[in-house]
Write a protein that holds these residues in place. Structure first.
Motif: not given
Length: 427
Positions: A249-267
């Motif tokens: 669950a902790i790893l998934l939450l970190l993955t979700y934060l990375a996904y938000l950064f991917f969606q709204f910033h880098t890509h």
């Protein structure tokens, strides 16, 4: 003697701007100034913000924008049924109907705030409140110890978005005069790569390796069957599942934060077409920022009470009317929490806005699998409820097959009504 030079220029008259020629009442409304030119603003002007809709127009739009809001009459009825201890079926049905318009209002307030906050903050807000009803119902069930309802309702939401919503949208698109739908294949594959609900297979694999199909399930089976008595978290099988589930669950939450950064910033470019289609639907906010925020908080509180009424009636309703709890969790609860979202997706498909369809269906599944489920595991850890990521074998297989099928069918970035029928039948 030098005389001063006098310049006899023609006298010019300066025209007042158009806003200065407005009547005093209209000028006061648009500028917030009094008729004598003072800079004092009324309290209402401060609350709504300059240039924003008034509170009256904001609330009028909020309450009268959809016929679904007529179902708000079930909100006081559900409260009356709960406190008067009506029949369990009546309490369940009234609470069920009350949550439908509340889910629509939550989504509307979130959308209005997102328009004012911009793409990045608006996207984060949508990510947080996009599945607010699921979170509220699941947290309430978790507090009451209904662990099986928590698991089945979230699994049902994922399957409903992946299969039912996407299938009905593709089917409606095909029968609305469009031979084939097109959407960004790259963005769709990015969604699916981030679909970490496949990590639910890990606890099932651990359980299979631990018992090898011979020994009784002991504490893990107690959790699986959803017995009213809470399982002992120190039991060997359940203790190992909890360690794996909480770490995942902790790893998934970190993955979700990375996904938000991917969606709204880098890509962001991968999701530009979705933003453009959203902009075509509504360019200006119909509510002021303060009114939208107040409405969001108020409706969230009301939804939490209705969710409490609903969850409190599930146990008695299932026993009295012989309705299996997995059916209530997998089928009924996802329908009530995603009803407005389902209608929106089908409507966008009929208007040939397939990027929005993909964003609604698959994007919502990502939020549930990588944010909502891990968050509830952590909350259960904090309040002493042994919620794990171990689902029934049949449910795990059904989820794996569903994700695999959707991944295979949308890789080409095209859709037709036959694919939609396959999704609906599989659901």
């Amino acid at each position: 003697m030098v005389r001063p030079i006098s310049h006899n220029f023609p006298q010019r008259t300066t025209e007042l701007p158009f806003s200065a020629t407005l009547p005093s009442a209209e000028a006061d409304e648009n500028t917030g100034l009094l008729s004598n030119g003072s800079a004092r603003r009324t309290f209402t002007d401060v609350l709504k913000g300059r240039g924003e809709p008034s509170w009256a127009s904001s609330l009028k739009f909020y309450l009268l924008s959809s016929w679904v809001n007529a179902l708000l009459v079930f909100v006081p009825l559900s409260a009356a049924a709960h406190f008067a201890q009506w029949d369990a079926g009546a309490r369940f049905a009234l609470s069920f109907m009350a949550i439908v318009p509340l889910a629509k209002l939550l989504g509307e307030a979130t959308d209005q705030l997102s328009i004012k906050l911009g793409q990045t903050l608006g996207g984060l807000l949508n990510a947080s409140f996009g599945n607010a009803v699921e979170i509220i119902v699941a947290v309430d069930a978790l507090i009451q110890g209904q662990l099986r309802i928590v698991q089945t309702s979230l699994l049902g939401s994922i399957l409903s978005n992946l299969l039912l919503v996407l299938g009905m949208s593709f089917f409606a698109h095909g029968f609305s005069g469009h031979l084939e739908g097109n959407f960004g294949a790259t963005a769709a594959q990015t969604y699916l790569m981030t679909l970490s609900c496949l990590t639910l297979v890990i606890p099932a694999a651990y359980h299979a390796a631990k018992f090898n199909g011979d020994d009784p399930l002991q504490g893990a089976m107690t959790l699986l069957q959803g017995d009213t008595e809470a399982p002992n978290p120190h039991d060997g099988p359940l203790h190992g599942l909890l360690i794996i589930s909480r770490g995942t669950a902790i790893l998934l939450l970190l993955t979700y934060l990375a996904y938000l950064f991917f969606q709204f910033h880098t890509h962001k470019v991968l999701f530009d077409e979705v933003k453009q289609q959203e902009g075509e639907e509504e360019e200006h906010a119909k509510m002021s920022m303060v009114s939208a925020g107040v409405c969001l908080i108020a409706v969230t509180l009301i939804t939490s009470f209705c969710a409490d009424f609903l969850v409190a009636s599930i146990e008695e309703t299932a026993d009295k009317y012989h309705i299996p709890k997995p059916f209530i969790g997998v089928v009924l609860l996802p329908l009530v929490s995603n009803a407005a979202e389902h209608v929106t997706s089908v409507w966008m498909a009929m208007k040939n806005k397939m990027e929005l369809v993909i964003s609604i269906s698959i994007g919502s599944s990502i939020q549930i699998s990588t944010f909502v489920i891990p968050l509830l595991v952590i909350i259960g850890w904090a309040i002493g409820q042994p919620l794990s990521l171990f689902f029934a074998d049949f449910e795990t297989i059904a989820l794996f097959v569903s994700v695999l099928l959707v991944n295979l069918l949308i890789q080409d970035g095209k859709s037709n009504y036959m694919e939609g029928l396959m999704y609906v039948f599989l659901n």
